[in-house]
Write a protein that holds these residues in place. Sequence first.
Motif, PDB file in Angstrom:
ATOM      1  N   TRP A 288       0.809  -1.224   0.000  1.00 17.12           N
ATOM      2  CA  TRP A 288       0.000   0.000   0.000  1.00 17.12           C
ATOM      3  C   TRP A 288       0.844   1.278   0.000  1.00 17.12           C
ATOM      4  CZ3 TRP A 288      -5.329   1.417   0.562  1.00 17.12           C
ATOM      5  CH2 TRP A 288      -5.531   2.745   0.923  1.00 17.12           C
TER       6      TRP A 288
ATOM      7  N   SER B 109      -1.547   8.842   0.962  1.00 13.78           N
ATOM      8  CA  SER B 109      -2.147   7.759   1.724  1.00 13.78           C
ATOM      9  C   SER B 109      -3.354   8.255   2.519  1.00 13.78           C
ATOM     10  CB  SER B 109      -1.107   7.151   2.667  1.00 13.78           C
ATOM     11  OG  SER B 109      -1.644   6.062   3.372  1.00 13.78           O
TER      12      SER B 109
ATOM     13  N   ILE C 118      -7.282   7.023   1.985  1.00 15.84           N
ATOM     14  CA  ILE C 118      -7.973   6.412   3.134  1.00 15.84           C
ATOM     15  C   ILE C 118      -9.206   7.223   3.520  1.00 15.84           C
ATOM     16  CG2 ILE C 118      -7.778   5.882   5.591  1.00 15.84           C
ATOM     17  CD1 ILE C 118      -4.781   5.250   4.997  1.00 15.84           C
TER      18      ILE C 118
ATOM     19  N   CYS D 294      -9.164  -0.199   3.530  1.00 14.86           N
ATOM     20  CA  CYS D 294      -8.809   1.032   4.247  1.00 14.86           C
ATOM     21  C   CYS D 294      -7.972   0.721   5.485  1.00 14.86           C
ATOM     22  CB  CYS D 294     -10.072   1.792   4.656  1.00 14.86           C
ATOM     23  SG  CYS D 294     -10.772   2.771   3.345  1.00 14.86           S
TER      24      CYS D 294
ATOM     25  N   GLY E 203      -4.511  -0.002   4.626  1.00 18.72           N
ATOM     26  CA  GLY E 203      -3.799   1.229   4.294  1.00 18.72           C
ATOM     27  C   GLY E 203      -3.361   1.989   5.532  1.00 18.72           C
ATOM     28  N   VAL E 204      -4.239   2.073   6.516  1.00 15.47           N
ATOM     29  CA  VAL E 204      -3.893   2.746   7.776  1.00 15.47           C
ATOM     30  C   VAL E 204      -2.721   2.021   8.449  1.00 15.47           C
ATOM     31  CG1 VAL E 204      -4.697   3.286  10.101  1.00 15.47           C
ATOM     32  CG2 VAL E 204      -6.204   3.671   8.142  1.00 15.47           C
TER      33      VAL E 204
END
Length: 401
Positions: A291, A302, A306, A367, A370-371
Motif C-alpha cells: 500500500w 495515503s 484512506i 482502508c 492502508g492505515v
Amino acid sequence: MQYVVLIAAGCWWLLSAAVFVNLLASPPLPLRKPSAEHEPLPEPLPPEPLPPEPLPHEPLPTVSVIVAARDEGARIEQTLRWLLAQQNVALDLTVVDDRSTDATPQILDRLAAEFDRLHVLHIESLPDGWLGKCHALWRGAEHARGEWILLADADIHMAPDLVGRAIATARAERADHLCLWPAINCSGAATRGVMLAWSQCLALYAPAWQINRDRGHRAIGIGAFNLVRREAYRAIGGHEPLRLEVVEDAKLGLLLRRAGFRQRIYTGLADLEAEWALSLAGSVRAVEKNWFAALHYSIAKSALVILFVAALIGVSIAAPWLAPPPIGWIGLASLWAPAIPGVIQLRRARWPAWVLPLVPLGFLLFCWAGVHSTTKTLRQGGIRWRDTFYTLAELRRGMVR
C-alpha cells in the motif's frame, strides 16, 4: 445532507463504471485453439513435464523464466514442474534461492539434477542498497538467453499452454511487455471480498482501457506473470533501477512504458493461479506490504485515499439517517455498486455469487490495511523485508517516480 449522500452515491457509481470499463478492456488471454469451454487449471503436480508440441511451419519461441524464491519449500516444487511442463515454447528456467532458511535449497538442487533446463543460483548474502527479491531477479536475468524473459512468482500454478499463448498474443499485438491478472487461491467469503475490492482498486490504479490502447502514461506490471522481450528488459537496465522498489513488478512496467515499449494486460484467471493470500489475515497483510510503497511513501496521498474511501463508506452506511427516503435508501444501496463489475470478476474467477454482498467489507478492510501499512512504516522508520531492514529515507531515495 442529502446532497452529500447523492455525491457519495455518485462517486460509488462512477468508480464502479470505471472498473467495469477496465475489466472489459482486459479480456481473458486468447486461446490458441478456440473451444466451446476452456478447461480449468489441472490438479497440482503433473506426473512428468510434457514435451514441447511444435506448431506447423513455426519455430518454437525461446523464453527464459526467472523465479526468485525465499523459504518456498512448501510450494516451489509444484511451481517449477508446472513451468517445466509448458508446451509450444523452448524454455529454460533459472531459480534464484534468496538466502532461504528452509528446505528450498535442497529441493532446488534435487530438481536441477533431474532437469537439464533448470539452473539454480544460491545467494548467501545481500549487497547493500538492494531489496532481496529485486537483487535475485536481477541476478537470474543475467543468465537469460531467450528472446523473451518471464519473471514469475514462486507460488503459481499455470495451464500447460499458457506461456506459449502469451508469447503468441504479445507477438500478434506487437507488444514488448505482457502481464496477466492471476486468480488468487483463497477461501472464505470475507477473504474473497477483500480480493475483489483490492483488484478493483488495482483496475483503477492501472487502467487497462488506456494501457491496451497505448494511451496516457499509466503502466502495470504483475509479479505472478511479467513477460518482457529480453531486448526491452536490457534497454531499461533490467532490475538495477528498481534496486529498492517494493512494488518492483509495477515499476518495471512503468519503466518499460516510459521507454516507449508497448504494453498489454490480460486476465488470466482461468489459466494462472497465485497463492497470494490464503486467509483473511493473509489478504490484509498482502495489501499492507504494497500500500504505502505504491503511493510513493507519501503521507498526504495515503491519507487522501484512506479518508476518501472511508468517507464514502461512512456516508453510505449513514445515508438513511442523513437524507429522507428514497435518497437515503439510494445512498445505502450505492455501497453495493461495486458488486456490478464484481459479477464479471466472479464469473472469470469461478467464485460463488454469495461473495458479492461482502464487497463493501472488502473496501473497509482495504482502508484498514492502508492505515496499518502507513502507520507501521512511519512508526518503524522503514520496513523489514526478508529479514533486512530498510529505512524510509533510503526507500524514498530509491523510488522510481
